[in-house]
Write an enzyme that holds these catalytic residues in place. Sequence first.
Site, PDB file in Angstrom:
ATOM      1  N   SER A 144     -17.104  84.867  -4.345  1.00  0.00           N
ATOM      2  CA  SER A 144     -18.422  84.848  -4.404  1.00  0.00           C
ATOM      3  C   SER A 144     -18.647  83.695  -5.394  1.00  0.00           C
ATOM      4  O   SER A 144     -18.173  83.430  -6.420  1.00  0.00           O
ATOM      5  CB  SER A 144     -19.031  86.111  -5.038  1.00  0.00           C
ATOM      6  OG  SER A 144     -20.378  85.827  -5.054  1.00  0.00           O
ATOM      7  N   LYS A 170     -16.497  93.109  -2.539  1.00  0.00           N
ATOM      8  CA  LYS A 170     -17.203  91.977  -2.235  1.00  0.00           C
ATOM      9  C   LYS A 170     -18.205  92.223  -1.143  1.00  0.00           C
ATOM     10  O   LYS A 170     -19.410  91.903  -1.338  1.00  0.00           O
ATOM     11  CB  LYS A 170     -16.452  90.885  -1.611  1.00  0.00           C
ATOM     12  CG  LYS A 170     -17.156  89.729  -1.142  1.00  0.00           C
ATOM     13  CD  LYS A 170     -17.885  88.944  -2.176  1.00  0.00           C
ATOM     14  CE  LYS A 170     -18.149  87.569  -1.764  1.00  0.00           C
ATOM     15  NZ  LYS A 170     -18.840  87.399  -0.686  1.00  0.00           N
ATOM     16  N   HIS A 208     -21.066  93.935  -3.374  1.00  0.00           N
ATOM     17  CA  HIS A 208     -21.451  93.040  -4.290  1.00  0.00           C
ATOM     18  C   HIS A 208     -22.553  92.098  -3.403  1.00  0.00           C
ATOM     19  O   HIS A 208     -23.881  92.101  -3.855  1.00  0.00           O
ATOM     20  CB  HIS A 208     -20.397  91.722  -4.570  1.00  0.00           C
ATOM     21  CG  HIS A 208     -21.094  90.523  -4.707  1.00  0.00           C
ATOM     22  ND1 HIS A 208     -21.540  89.544  -3.942  1.00  0.00           N
ATOM     23  CD2 HIS A 208     -21.214  89.728  -6.104  1.00  0.00           C
ATOM     24  CE1 HIS A 208     -21.970  88.199  -4.804  1.00  0.00           C
ATOM     25  NE2 HIS A 208     -21.899  88.701  -5.945  1.00  0.00           N
ATOM     26  N   ASN A 209     -22.265  91.583  -2.181  1.00  0.00           N
ATOM     27  CA  ASN A 209     -23.288  91.444  -1.169  1.00  0.00           C
ATOM     28  C   ASN A 209     -24.373  92.092  -0.903  1.00  0.00           C
ATOM     29  O   ASN A 209     -25.783  91.847  -0.745  1.00  0.00           O
ATOM     30  CB  ASN A 209     -22.699  90.739   0.074  1.00  0.00           C
ATOM     31  CG  ASN A 209     -21.949  89.509  -0.207  1.00  0.00           C
ATOM     32  OD1 ASN A 209     -21.511  89.265  -1.206  1.00  0.00           O
ATOM     33  ND2 ASN A 209     -21.815  88.969   1.070  1.00  0.00           N
ATOM     34  N   GLU A 241     -26.632  92.057  -3.615  1.00  0.00           N
ATOM     35  CA  GLU A 241     -27.384  90.736  -3.491  1.00  0.00           C
ATOM     36  C   GLU A 241     -28.575  90.709  -2.733  1.00  0.00           C
ATOM     37  O   GLU A 241     -29.648  90.002  -3.224  1.00  0.00           O
ATOM     38  CB  GLU A 241     -26.279  89.499  -3.194  1.00  0.00           C
ATOM     39  CG  GLU A 241     -26.584  88.251  -3.022  1.00  0.00           C
ATOM     40  CD  GLU A 241     -25.568  87.261  -2.310  1.00  0.00           C
ATOM     41  OE1 GLU A 241     -26.040  86.594  -1.390  1.00  0.00           O
ATOM     42  OE2 GLU A 241     -24.478  87.507  -2.554  1.00  0.00           O
TER      43      GLU A 241
END
Length: 484
Positions: free
Chosen positions: A129, A184, A187-188, A191
């Site tokens: 990222s 990940k 995380h997104n 986000e």
Amino acid sequence: MNKADIGVIGLAVMGENLVLNMASKGFTVAAFNRTVQKVTDFKNSRGSSDAILGAHTLEEFVNSLASPRKVMLMVKAGKPVDDSIAQLEPLLAPGDIIIDGGNSYFEDTIRRTKELEAKGFLFIGTGVSGGEEGALLGPSIMPGGSSKAWEFVKPIFQGIAAKVSDGSPCCDWVGSDGAGHFVKMVHNGIEYGDMQMIAEAYSLLREIAGLSNLEIANTFSEWNKGELDSYLIEITAEILTKKDDETGQDLVDIILDTAGQKGTGKWTSTTALEVGSPSSTIAEAVFARCLSALKEERVAASSLIAGPKLEFTGDKTEFIEQVRQALFASKICSYAQGYQLMRMVALERGWKLDFGSIALMWRGGCIIRAAFLENIKTAYDSQPELLNLLVDAHFAQLMQSHQQSWRKVIAAAIEHGVWIPAFSSAISYFDGYRTGRLSTNIIQAQRDYFGAHTYERLDKPRGEFFHTNWTGRGGTTSSSSYTV
């Protein structure tokens, strides 16, 4: 000829910049692209360093790698990853390492790890990222998969990763099979929530307080000096000051209000549904993008359905501070949901996720990097079994101090007809999580009434189920009790 320490397949934005990053950190890198002309163009421009070996066939690429060979795929998720692996397999030897650095679905990574380990290879699925700039200067890297591969890639990954203030790299081993890509993915998802909430703060300041783009930019810049210090706040302030080269207008005002998505937010939400983790704010941010895509329908509806038309009569300075506090409180809820989801999936999968370490990995390089991740790291380092960020002493105090402003902002948004799906969802999650007795006893009674689905009682031990013949016309047979 010197052998390369690692090879990268795929010279799009992320792949090309990762190659340059690796070379700048002292590693020799082999580069290959399916469209071979791209390799030539890269070597004749940004990739001219002797530390970058351009290969024009897959065989040449593999032969240029030191053993055990380390091949990093920077290709589109899905079938292109499987196709690349299939092409590589005949050219590799047992013990060689294949790394998928794209945004792959973690279930695919679990499958690929199992399949490749059965053939003697090692596999890593790693989240990367930071976008274009992060890939070049130092991304956040979240690797998982075959644990035996970590010692071979650790110096490279930690060498190119972003560093926090004490020099610690924003990269560590996450866990087995799909753990890296799962983290990940979350995380997104976070986000998505962050971006939607910042957009809502922008809308509140513009639509209610009447601030100009420049005034909002200055406000965000000021916010970025405090607890909201983050990459996304920083770049939004810059976005709001950018002029369009053609018209001279503020560029943000002529960008179509439809947001795209590539799937990671949806994957986060569907995974949350599958395990029963209430990630409602993250899901709402995904639905917000879906609603934004209905541009023509929205424009047509806007001419038929009117909302309230109120003038703001309050204190602008006070309202701006209330929006700031509401944004931070909503943001805490979104991160709490992401961490709650990781905890629940880790238990289901048998992953031993280090949540403090994950906060450190997200502290620099990645898109959601923010100052308050230090507080998240502290919370999980001191309480590794923490059930939810909202009950950590530090965050509980913040929510207490911010919630009055938060409620006032949401009330103002509703009164003025301003769309705030993420703010609204976040406070609903907060109010639900802090409520000891919810109204869902009614739902369970309804389920038992029409479907004999049974219920538990407050005055009986958990796990005992009961059925009532509500109408006097039903029998004594009840449905089996289970939760999907």
